[in-house]
Design a protein around this motif. Structure first.
Motif, PDB file in Angstrom:
ATOM      1  N   LEU A   8     -39.218  17.514   0.014  1.00 52.37           N
ATOM      2  CA  LEU A   8     -38.864  18.205   1.824  1.00 52.37           C
ATOM      3  C   LEU A   8     -38.417  16.656   2.182  1.00 52.37           C
ATOM      4  O   LEU A   8     -37.168  16.965   2.704  1.00 52.37           O
ATOM      5  CB  LEU A   8     -40.224  18.200   2.380  1.00 52.37           C
ATOM      6  N   LEU A   9     -38.531  15.550   1.752  1.00 49.71           N
ATOM      7  CA  LEU A   9     -37.528  14.282   3.058  1.00 49.71           C
ATOM      8  C   LEU A   9     -36.874  14.233   2.087  1.00 49.71           C
ATOM      9  O   LEU A   9     -35.637  13.105   3.107  1.00 49.71           O
ATOM     10  CB  LEU A   9     -38.638  12.984   1.805  1.00 49.71           C
ATOM     11  N   LYS A  13     -43.669  16.755  -1.276  1.00 52.43           N
ATOM     12  CA  LYS A  13     -43.222  16.134  -0.046  1.00 52.43           C
ATOM     13  C   LYS A  13     -42.172  15.094  -0.182  1.00 52.43           C
ATOM     14  O   LYS A  13     -41.378  14.829   0.627  1.00 52.43           O
ATOM     15  CB  LYS A  13     -44.278  15.012   0.218  1.00 52.43           C
ATOM     16  N   ASP A  14     -41.519  14.698  -1.023  1.00 51.09           N
ATOM     17  CA  ASP A  14     -40.936  14.161  -1.593  1.00 51.09           C
ATOM     18  C   ASP A  14     -39.558  14.905  -2.143  1.00 51.09           C
ATOM     19  O   ASP A  14     -38.358  15.005  -1.162  1.00 51.09           O
ATOM     20  CB  ASP A  14     -40.315  13.288  -3.118  1.00 51.09           C
ATOM     21  N   TYR A  38     -39.860  15.342  -8.046  1.00 51.49           N
ATOM     22  CA  TYR A  38     -40.653  14.686  -7.191  1.00 51.49           C
ATOM     23  C   TYR A  38     -42.178  15.238  -6.947  1.00 51.49           C
ATOM     24  O   TYR A  38     -42.495  16.824  -7.126  1.00 51.49           O
ATOM     25  CB  TYR A  38     -40.100  14.811  -6.123  1.00 51.49           C
ATOM     26  N   SER A  39     -42.313  15.301  -5.920  1.00 50.54           N
ATOM     27  CA  SER A  39     -43.571  15.865  -5.227  1.00 50.54           C
ATOM     28  C   SER A  39     -43.502  16.500  -4.061  1.00 50.54           C
ATOM     29  O   SER A  39     -41.862  16.685  -3.813  1.00 50.54           O
ATOM     30  CB  SER A  39     -44.751  14.547  -4.516  1.00 50.54           C
TER      31      SER A  39
END
Length: 383
Positions: free
Chosen positions: A41-42, A38-39, A35-36
């Motif tokens: 955190l989401l 951002k991924d 995961y990045s």
């Protein structure tokens, strides 16, 4: 990196993720470790098998802060930057780092296998820092002679008889060497041992990792709690009719509850109940690690109440506060003896984490591309 065509990355079964990621009796809800940021955190707002682990230690940060700041609103309380509160602030730092590191470790560990290892190394390190923060608070507020100075009459002469009576009824000379010389160093050495042991369970002893991680933190509990055990077995330093005695007398119930929650957290962490009883049913909500988080926070909250009770007892007894210019029985807290101790400990722990992280990168770093290629074969298209 997987193409997700604007959609959230799919959650996977235990058969679709590397063995390193699999948790016992958790069958679904996995995030693949690529995961990045951002991924990750989401994913806090998606029902994954780590969502509950994140929130059960992130939300308690605010609950803890609410109860912590209450101290500074009490009547006749010193300013928040007074040396009297140095140990309390170090305790706050330990708890805050523990809760934040734990919640972020569960949120960010799907970036890669190496990042996953580093996240939990940091998690173990903050647990040890928390135990030393607790020890500093115990030392200065619950130590057998915490806050007790040489009491003087108005004419400046020492109240020798009164002081001797207090010493004979309350302080045990055979333990004074341990408390004054070895207590804090022992807490630090044990904390370092715990970090190294827990980090090792991620690279060896995997089969018994939950038992080892749980049992290895019983040792710092017993070392750190020595002042509390002493206080429970000896006479209170406060007059029975005083407000200080009323405040201090609540310490026992808070400590017993603190122990109860710790015991409960250890039981669920080792037994893996309830998911052991129904694999797959508690993958997202209600599995043992979430209960482990809840119980450990309840233990911390009762510990905070216990420390606050002792702080209030000292504040309510002006005759026991350390008078300015008078050498105290127990030297008052200083920047070196509180923040200095925590800084030295944290530096040592960071060095340990860096070492284990380097080893983890050597082991799992080369596997990253291979893992992604294998996963791309299974999930090459967006559905």
């Amino acid at each position: 990196m997987l193409l997700n065509c604007g959609q959230p990355l799919p959650l996977l079964r235990h058969t679709d993720v590397p063995p390193r990621v699999i948790e016992n009796f958790i069958l679904t809800g996995y995030r693949f470790p690529n995961y990045s940021l951002k991924d990750c955190l989401l994913s806090a707002f998606r029902p994954t098998n780590e969502t509950g682990n994140f929130w059960t230690h992130f939300l308690p940060v605010f609950v803890f802060f609410y109860h912590f700041v209450e101290v500074f609103g009490w009547e006749s309380t010193p300013n928040g930057d007074d040396p009297f509160f140095y140990p309390l602030w170090n305790y706050f730092i330990g708890v805050f780092c523990l809760l934040m590191a734990s919640s972020l470790a569960h949120l960010l560990n799907s970036m890669s296998i190496v990042v996953r290892e580093v996240c939990f190394f940091v998690d173990y390190g903050t647990i040890s820092a928390y135990t030393v923060g607790s020890s500093l608070a115990y030392y200065y507020y619950i130590h057998p002679q915490a806050g007790l100075g040489e009491m003087r009459e108005q004419n400046g002469s020492l109240m020798d008889v009164k002081q001797e009576n207090l010493k004979s009824s309350y302080a045990m000379s055979d333990l004074s060497i341990f408390f004054d010389t070895f207590y804090i160093p022992s807490a630090c050495v044990v904390a370092i041992f715990c970090v190294m042991s827990c980090c090792n369970t991620r690279q060896r002893w995997r089969q018994y990792r939950y038992v080892i991680r749980t049992l290895v933190f019983l040792l710092p509990f017993f070392i750190s709690s020595t002042p509390v055990f002493y206080r429970l077995l000896t006479k209170s330093p406060y007059s029975v009719k005083s407000s200080s005695f009323a405040s201090s007398s609540t310490m026992a119930i808070y400590f017993y509850r603190h122990c109860f929650w710790l015991l409960l957290s250890a039981v669920v962490n080792i037994s893996k109940i309830p998911e052991r009883l129904a694999p797959g049913r508690f993958d997202i909500w209600g599995h043992s690690h979430q209960w482990f988080h809840c119980f450990t926070f309840l233990s911390i909250l009762d510990e905070l109440h216990m420390i606050k009770a002792e702080v209030k007892a000292i504040i309510l007894s002006p005759s026991l506060l350390l008078p300015p210019g008078i050498p105290p029985r127990l030297p008052g807290p200083t920047i070196v003896s509180t923040y200095g101790v925590m800084l030295l400990l944290q530096t040592t722990i960071v060095s340990i984490i860096v070492w284990f992280s380097w080893k983890a990168n050597c082991i799992y770093g080369p596997q990253k591309d291979q893992l992604e290629k294998e996963h791309m074969k299974k999930h090459a298209k967006c559905h």
